[in-house]
Design an enzyme around this catalytic site. Structure first.
Site, PDB file in Angstrom:
ATOM      1  N   GLY A  90       0.783  -1.238   0.000  1.00  0.00           N
ATOM      2  CA  GLY A  90       0.000   0.000   0.000  1.00  0.00           C
ATOM      3  C   GLY A  90       0.809   1.279   0.000  1.00  0.00           C
ATOM      4  O   GLY A  90       0.330   2.314   0.462  1.00  0.00           O
ATOM      5  N   SER A  91       2.028   1.251  -0.578  1.00  0.00           N
ATOM      6  CA  SER A  91       2.784   2.514  -0.628  1.00  0.00           C
ATOM      7  C   SER A  91       2.119   3.506  -1.590  1.00  0.00           C
ATOM      8  O   SER A  91       2.136   4.717  -1.353  1.00  0.00           O
ATOM      9  CB  SER A  91       4.247   2.269  -1.003  1.00  0.00           C
ATOM     10  OG  SER A  91       4.376   1.898  -2.347  1.00  0.00           O
ATOM     11  N   MET A  98      -3.925  -6.928  -7.178  1.00  0.00           N
ATOM     12  CA  MET A  98      -3.358  -7.987  -8.018  1.00  0.00           C
ATOM     13  C   MET A  98      -4.411  -9.036  -8.381  1.00  0.00           C
ATOM     14  O   MET A  98      -4.200 -10.235  -8.216  1.00  0.00           O
ATOM     15  CB  MET A  98      -2.173  -8.637  -7.285  1.00  0.00           C
ATOM     16  CG  MET A  98      -1.114  -7.653  -6.815  1.00  0.00           C
ATOM     17  SD  MET A  98      -0.427  -6.634  -8.139  1.00  0.00           S
ATOM     18  CE  MET A  98       0.828  -7.752  -8.729  1.00  0.00           C
ATOM     19  N   ARG A  99      -5.543  -8.566  -8.885  1.00  0.00           N
ATOM     20  CA  ARG A  99      -6.600  -9.485  -9.319  1.00  0.00           C
ATOM     21  C   ARG A  99      -7.041  -9.138 -10.722  1.00  0.00           C
ATOM     22  O   ARG A  99      -7.134  -7.956 -11.075  1.00  0.00           O
ATOM     23  CB  ARG A  99      -7.847  -9.343  -8.426  1.00  0.00           C
ATOM     24  CG  ARG A  99      -7.708  -9.864  -7.040  1.00  0.00           C
ATOM     25  CD  ARG A  99      -7.618 -11.345  -6.966  1.00  0.00           C
ATOM     26  NE  ARG A  99      -8.842 -12.049  -7.364  1.00  0.00           N
ATOM     27  CZ  ARG A  99      -8.890 -13.364  -7.510  1.00  0.00           C
ATOM     28  NH1 ARG A  99      -7.811 -14.100  -7.326  1.00  0.00           N
ATOM     29  NH2 ARG A  99     -10.016 -13.956  -7.868  1.00  0.00           N
ATOM     30  N   LEU A 100      -7.321 -10.165 -11.497  1.00  0.00           N
ATOM     31  CA  LEU A 100      -7.983  -9.942 -12.780  1.00  0.00           C
ATOM     32  C   LEU A 100      -9.438  -9.628 -12.478  1.00  0.00           C
ATOM     33  O   LEU A 100     -10.035 -10.256 -11.606  1.00  0.00           O
ATOM     34  CB  LEU A 100      -7.902 -11.197 -13.647  1.00  0.00           C
ATOM     35  CG  LEU A 100      -6.514 -11.577 -14.146  1.00  0.00           C
ATOM     36  CD1 LEU A 100      -6.580 -12.868 -14.951  1.00  0.00           C
ATOM     37  CD2 LEU A 100      -5.942 -10.456 -14.992  1.00  0.00           C
ATOM     38  N   ASN A 157      -5.551   2.110 -13.124  1.00  0.00           N
ATOM     39  CA  ASN A 157      -4.604   1.142 -12.555  1.00  0.00           C
ATOM     40  C   ASN A 157      -3.196   1.692 -12.709  1.00  0.00           C
ATOM     41  O   ASN A 157      -2.891   2.368 -13.688  1.00  0.00           O
ATOM     42  CB  ASN A 157      -4.711  -0.186 -13.321  1.00  0.00           C
ATOM     43  CG  ASN A 157      -3.734  -1.238 -12.818  1.00  0.00           C
ATOM     44  OD1 ASN A 157      -3.621  -1.471 -11.615  1.00  0.00           O
ATOM     45  ND2 ASN A 157      -3.022  -1.883 -13.731  1.00  0.00           N
ATOM     46  N   HIS A 187       0.761   0.445 -13.030  1.00  0.00           N
ATOM     47  CA  HIS A 187       1.533  -0.761 -13.352  1.00  0.00           C
ATOM     48  C   HIS A 187       3.014  -0.387 -13.466  1.00  0.00           C
ATOM     49  O   HIS A 187       3.347   0.625 -14.083  1.00  0.00           O
ATOM     50  CB  HIS A 187       1.038  -1.370 -14.664  1.00  0.00           C
ATOM     51  CG  HIS A 187       1.759  -2.632 -15.006  1.00  0.00           C
ATOM     52  ND1 HIS A 187       1.469  -3.838 -14.401  1.00  0.00           N
ATOM     53  CD2 HIS A 187       2.785  -2.864 -15.858  1.00  0.00           C
ATOM     54  CE1 HIS A 187       2.287  -4.766 -14.880  1.00  0.00           C
ATOM     55  NE2 HIS A 187       3.098  -4.193 -15.752  1.00  0.00           N
TER      56      HIS A 187
HETATM   57  C1  GAR Z   1       3.160  -1.395  -7.440  1.00  0.00           C
HETATM   58  O1  GAR Z   1       4.463  -1.432  -7.961  1.00  0.00           O
HETATM   59  C2  GAR Z   1       2.136  -1.521  -8.539  1.00  0.00           C
HETATM   60  O2  GAR Z   1       2.502  -0.839  -9.702  1.00  0.00           O
HETATM   61  C3  GAR Z   1       2.094  -2.995  -8.750  1.00  0.00           C
HETATM   62  O3  GAR Z   1       2.103  -3.517  -7.447  1.00  0.00           O
HETATM   63  C4  GAR Z   1       2.899  -2.660  -6.617  1.00  0.00           C
HETATM   64  C5  GAR Z   1       2.133  -2.365  -5.353  1.00  0.00           C
HETATM   65  O4  GAR Z   1       2.919  -1.626  -4.438  1.00  0.00           O
HETATM   66  N1  GAR Z   1       0.943  -3.391  -9.492  1.00  0.00           N
HETATM   67  C6  GAR Z   1       0.968  -4.316 -10.458  1.00  0.00           C
HETATM   68  O5  GAR Z   1       1.949  -4.980 -10.722  1.00  0.00           O
HETATM   69  C7  GAR Z   1      -0.358  -4.513 -11.198  1.00  0.00           C
HETATM   70  N2  GAR Z   1      -0.197  -5.379 -12.327  1.00  0.00           N
HETATM   71  P1  GAR Z   1       2.242  -0.897  -3.208  1.00  0.00           P
HETATM   72  O6  GAR Z   1       1.310  -1.939  -2.557  1.00  0.00           O
HETATM   73  O7  GAR Z   1       3.369  -0.538  -2.323  1.00  0.00           O
HETATM   74  O8  GAR Z   1       1.483   0.271  -3.713  1.00  0.00           O
END
Ligand code: GAR
Length: 206
Positions: A12-13, A90-92, A107, A109
């Protein structure tokens, strides 16, 4: 103020960047609810610490993706959410969620899409050997990681990067990019123009 629903799965950053930017007024919006498909994650704690409704809906409790999405939509509606942000979600997702918030889901990415979709985008970039990667914020449509692009920020890959060192710089780029886009959304500057099947998006300057 625009009411936001943030969907998360982990640390959740990116959520924290949104919490901070709404608290300081950089984003003229309000995070109405945070929903995680994984119970007990740090992101939920961050939401609670900020006094935001934090809901765990374990996808494992649902027989299908559509049923899980229906439960998510119900919560988002309950909190009068107008825009949905996937911040490390991280879900479709299925049309049940996408159609309920048509062209109002974004979203983030950690790659310059369409390169390196899916999981472990940082590792994919290192293994491929690209010299520049980055992050993408896009509208969510049916196809994973491939909706219309709203913003991208490059991140240079250093020769001695590990996945961790690369992702550390990636996160900094992500936080800045996501806040900038959500600010634009809440200021009504994101224009979504339907053109054939794929909408065109552009962000008007302030
Ligand atoms: C982030 O890097 C985000 O871009 C990625 O998960 C991480 C979550 O970090 N998302 C994906 O890969 C989606 N396909 P966070 O929980 O610290 O925000």
């Amino acid at each position: 103020m625009t009411r936001l629903g943030v969907l998360v799965s982990g640390n959740g950053s990116n959520l924290q960047a949104l919490i901070d930017a709404t608290a300081t007024g950089v984003i003229p919006g309000q995070i109405a609810v945070v929903i995680s498909n994984v119970p007990g994650v740090r992101a939920l704690q961050r939401a609670e610490a900020a006094g935001i409704a934090a809901i765990a809906l374990s996808h494992k409790q649902y027989a299908s993706r559509r049923q899980f999405d229906a439960a998510v939509v119900e919560e988002l509606r309950r909190y009068d959410v107008e825009w949905v942000v996937f911040a490390g979600f991280m879900r479709l997702v299925t049309p049940v969620l996408i159609d309920a918030f048509e062209n109002r889901i974004i979203n983030i990415h950690p790659s310059l899409l369409p390169a390196f979709p899916g999981v472990d985008a940082g590792r994919q970039a290192l293994e491929y050997g690209v010299k520049v990667t980055g992050c993408t914020v896009h509208l969510v449509t049916q196809d994973m990681d491939s909706g219309p692009i709203i913003a991208q920020t490059p991140v240079v890959v250093e020769d001695d990067d590990t996945v961790d060192s690369l992702m550390q710089r990636m996160h900094a780029a992500e936080h800045e990019t996501l806040v900038r886009v959500v600010q634009g959304v809440c200021e009504g500057r994101l224009a979504v123009e339907r053109a054939n099947a794929r909408p065109k998006v552009s962000m008007r300057k302030r």
